[in-house]
Design a protein around this motif. Structure first.
Motif, PDB file in Angstrom:
ATOM      1  N   SER A  22      -4.400   3.339   0.422  1.00 45.69           N
ATOM      2  CA  SER A  22      -5.233   3.946  -0.623  1.00 45.69           C
ATOM      3  C   SER A  22      -4.391   4.799  -1.569  1.00 45.69           C
ATOM      4  O   SER A  22      -4.695   4.891  -2.763  1.00 45.69           O
ATOM      5  N   ILE A  23      -3.340   5.421  -1.045  1.00 40.79           N
ATOM      6  CA  ILE A  23      -2.451   6.198  -1.913  1.00 40.79           C
ATOM      7  C   ILE A  23      -1.813   5.290  -2.955  1.00 40.79           C
ATOM      8  O   ILE A  23      -1.756   5.621  -4.140  1.00 40.79           O
ATOM      9  N   ARG A  31      -1.444   5.818 -15.160  1.00 44.44           N
ATOM     10  CA  ARG A  31      -1.194   6.887 -14.193  1.00 44.44           C
ATOM     11  C   ARG A  31      -0.008   6.503 -13.321  1.00 44.44           C
ATOM     12  O   ARG A  31      -0.158   6.005 -12.218  1.00 44.44           O
ATOM     13  N   ARG A  32       1.164   6.745 -13.808  1.00 51.42           N
ATOM     14  CA  ARG A  32       2.380   6.319 -13.119  1.00 51.42           C
ATOM     15  C   ARG A  32       2.919   7.385 -12.176  1.00 51.42           C
ATOM     16  O   ARG A  32       3.786   7.087 -11.346  1.00 51.42           O
ATOM     17  N   VAL A  33       2.442   8.626 -12.323  1.00 51.71           N
ATOM     18  CA  VAL A  33       2.918   9.734 -11.489  1.00 51.71           C
ATOM     19  C   VAL A  33       1.707  10.443 -10.890  1.00 51.71           C
ATOM     20  O   VAL A  33       0.733  10.731 -11.592  1.00 51.71           O
ATOM     21  N   ILE A  34       1.753  10.719  -9.584  1.00 48.14           N
ATOM     22  CA  ILE A  34       0.645  11.387  -8.898  1.00 48.14           C
ATOM     23  C   ILE A  34       1.212  12.472  -7.997  1.00 48.14           C
ATOM     24  O   ILE A  34       2.186  12.255  -7.271  1.00 48.14           O
ATOM     25  N   SER A  35       0.583  13.648  -8.042  1.00 47.71           N
ATOM     26  CA  SER A  35       1.031  14.770  -7.221  1.00 47.71           C
ATOM     27  C   SER A  35       0.325  14.772  -5.871  1.00 47.71           C
ATOM     28  O   SER A  35      -0.727  14.138  -5.697  1.00 47.71           O
ATOM     29  N   VAL A  36       0.883  15.505  -4.927  1.00 52.51           N
ATOM     30  CA  VAL A  36       0.258  15.627  -3.605  1.00 52.51           C
ATOM     31  C   VAL A  36      -1.145  16.240  -3.695  1.00 52.51           C
ATOM     32  O   VAL A  36      -2.072  15.746  -3.049  1.00 52.51           O
ATOM     33  N   LEU A  43      -8.532  11.462  -2.146  1.00 53.78           N
ATOM     34  CA  LEU A  43      -8.763  10.780  -0.875  1.00 53.78           C
ATOM     35  C   LEU A  43      -9.411  11.687   0.162  1.00 53.78           C
ATOM     36  O   LEU A  43      -9.584  11.283   1.316  1.00 53.78           O
ATOM     37  N   ARG A  44      -9.744  12.899  -0.271  1.00 51.53           N
ATOM     38  CA  ARG A  44     -10.417  13.866   0.604  1.00 51.53           C
ATOM     39  C   ARG A  44      -9.597  14.139   1.864  1.00 51.53           C
ATOM     40  O   ARG A  44     -10.090  14.086   2.995  1.00 51.53           O
ATOM     41  N   PHE A  51       0.684  15.148   2.096  1.00 49.79           N
ATOM     42  CA  PHE A  51       2.137  15.235   1.956  1.00 49.79           C
ATOM     43  C   PHE A  51       2.837  14.372   2.997  1.00 49.79           C
ATOM     44  O   PHE A  51       3.795  13.648   2.687  1.00 49.79           O
ATOM     45  N   ARG A  52       2.376  14.422   4.250  1.00 53.57           N
ATOM     46  CA  ARG A  52       3.027  13.645   5.299  1.00 53.57           C
ATOM     47  C   ARG A  52       2.933  12.140   5.014  1.00 53.57           C
ATOM     48  O   ARG A  52       3.895  11.387   5.230  1.00 53.57           O
ATOM     49  N   MET A  53       1.792  11.711   4.512  1.00 50.54           N
ATOM     50  CA  MET A  53       1.629  10.291   4.212  1.00 50.54           C
ATOM     51  C   MET A  53       2.502   9.879   3.033  1.00 50.54           C
ATOM     52  O   MET A  53       3.143   8.826   3.059  1.00 50.54           O
ATOM     53  N   ALA A  54       2.534  10.712   1.991  1.00 49.07           N
ATOM     54  CA  ALA A  54       3.387  10.411   0.838  1.00 49.07           C
ATOM     55  C   ALA A  54       4.861  10.427   1.242  1.00 49.07           C
ATOM     56  O   ALA A  54       5.652   9.587   0.789  1.00 49.07           O
ATOM     57  N   TYR A  55       5.218  11.378   2.109  1.00 57.00           N
ATOM     58  CA  TYR A  55       6.598  11.480   2.572  1.00 57.00           C
ATOM     59  C   TYR A  55       6.997  10.229   3.361  1.00 57.00           C
ATOM     60  O   TYR A  55       8.103   9.687   3.191  1.00 57.00           O
TER      61      TYR A  55
END
Length: 260
Positions: A22-23, A31-36, A43-44, A51-55
């Motif tokens: 989903s991220i 929308r090429r850039v998304i913050s934590v 995504l609630r 952060f852990r998922m993005a990392y």
């Protein structure tokens, strides 16, 4: 927002995997850039979980962190997945020889593209050797309504189909030739459909000519478009180029089983 599953289906769902995917779907052309914090909000999720998922996605190459930032953009691995998928499809396999042959016969840049919603995606590129050329890299996206290939890909749609497709979508103008309403787009498509091809002359990029024809599968559905594009200074004889583009599109359609 996560999709809702039937109770008997829910036990098979890996929630963490679904969240990670989903991220990736949060990214798009505008929308090429998304913050934590954005990930967490949409995504609630808690910020720590986001952060852990993005990392994790970053470590595996699916996301790339911007320097000195907590924001991310898509990584090379996502782009390669899409590229490898398109290169392996039947329409691209069948179209590769025809696109390069079209470039060789005409001397102009030749391409194949497919539709993704209201955008086209270029999946084959055979660049000309002209210094001023209509060279479009694989993976490039353009709005369907504004370019010849996009309109060729919409030839099979009714006005009602177009209204559904473009509901809530702003059709930006790139020149005074660009249709900016569904009615204008359908009128343009009707005219171009009758002649069998779509064309732009400085309609999207000033000084560039583009001519495109649809490719159909065995059921007659439009699955791709083939086009040539180049500078107005070299692409002058549209009549002869038109026949070459129509021939290339017909050849690929025949390979895909179309007998129309």
């Amino acid at each position: 927002m996560m999709p809702q599953d039937e109770p008997e289906q829910a036990r098979y769902i890996v929630t963490a995997l679904r969240r990670g995917l989903s991220i990736l779907t949060l990214f798009h052309r505008e929308r090429r850039v998304i913050s934590v914090p954005d990930i967490a909000f949409e995504l609630r999720l808690s910020r720590a979980t986001a952060f852990r998922m993005a990392y994790t996605l970053e470590r595996d190459g699916y996301l790339q962190r911007l320097p000195n930032s907590n924001a991310f953009q898509l990584g090379a691995k996502v782009l390669m997945l899409g590229f490898d998928y398109f290169q392996g499809t039947e329409v691209v396999s069948c179209g590769r020889e025809a696109v390069y042959a079209l470039r060789d016969r005409t001397g102009f840049s030749a391409h194949m593209c497919v539709r993704d919603g209201t955008e086209i995606v270029y999946v084959l590129n055979a660049a000309s050797n002209h210094r001023l050329r209509g060279d479009i890299p694989v993976g490039t996206r353009y709005p369907c309504h504004a370019v010849a290939s996009g309109r060729a890909l919409l030839f099979g749609m009714s006005e009602a189909d177009l209204a559904t497709l473009y509901r809530g979508v702003t059709m930006h103008a790139f020149s005074d030739q660009t249709p900016t309403t569904v009615v204008e787009l359908f009128t343009t498509i009707e005219s171009e459909r009758e002649q069998g091809y779509a064309a732009n002359i400085s309609g999207f990029v000033s000084g560039i000519v583009s001519l495109s024809a649809p490719v159909r599968d065995r059921d007659g559905s439009i699955v791709a478009a083939i086009n040539v594009s180049d500078s107005e200074t070299v692409l002058k004889d549209l009549a002869s180029v038109r026949e070459e583009v129509l021939l290339a599109a017909a050849q690929v359609s025949a390979q895909l089983g179309w007998r129309g």
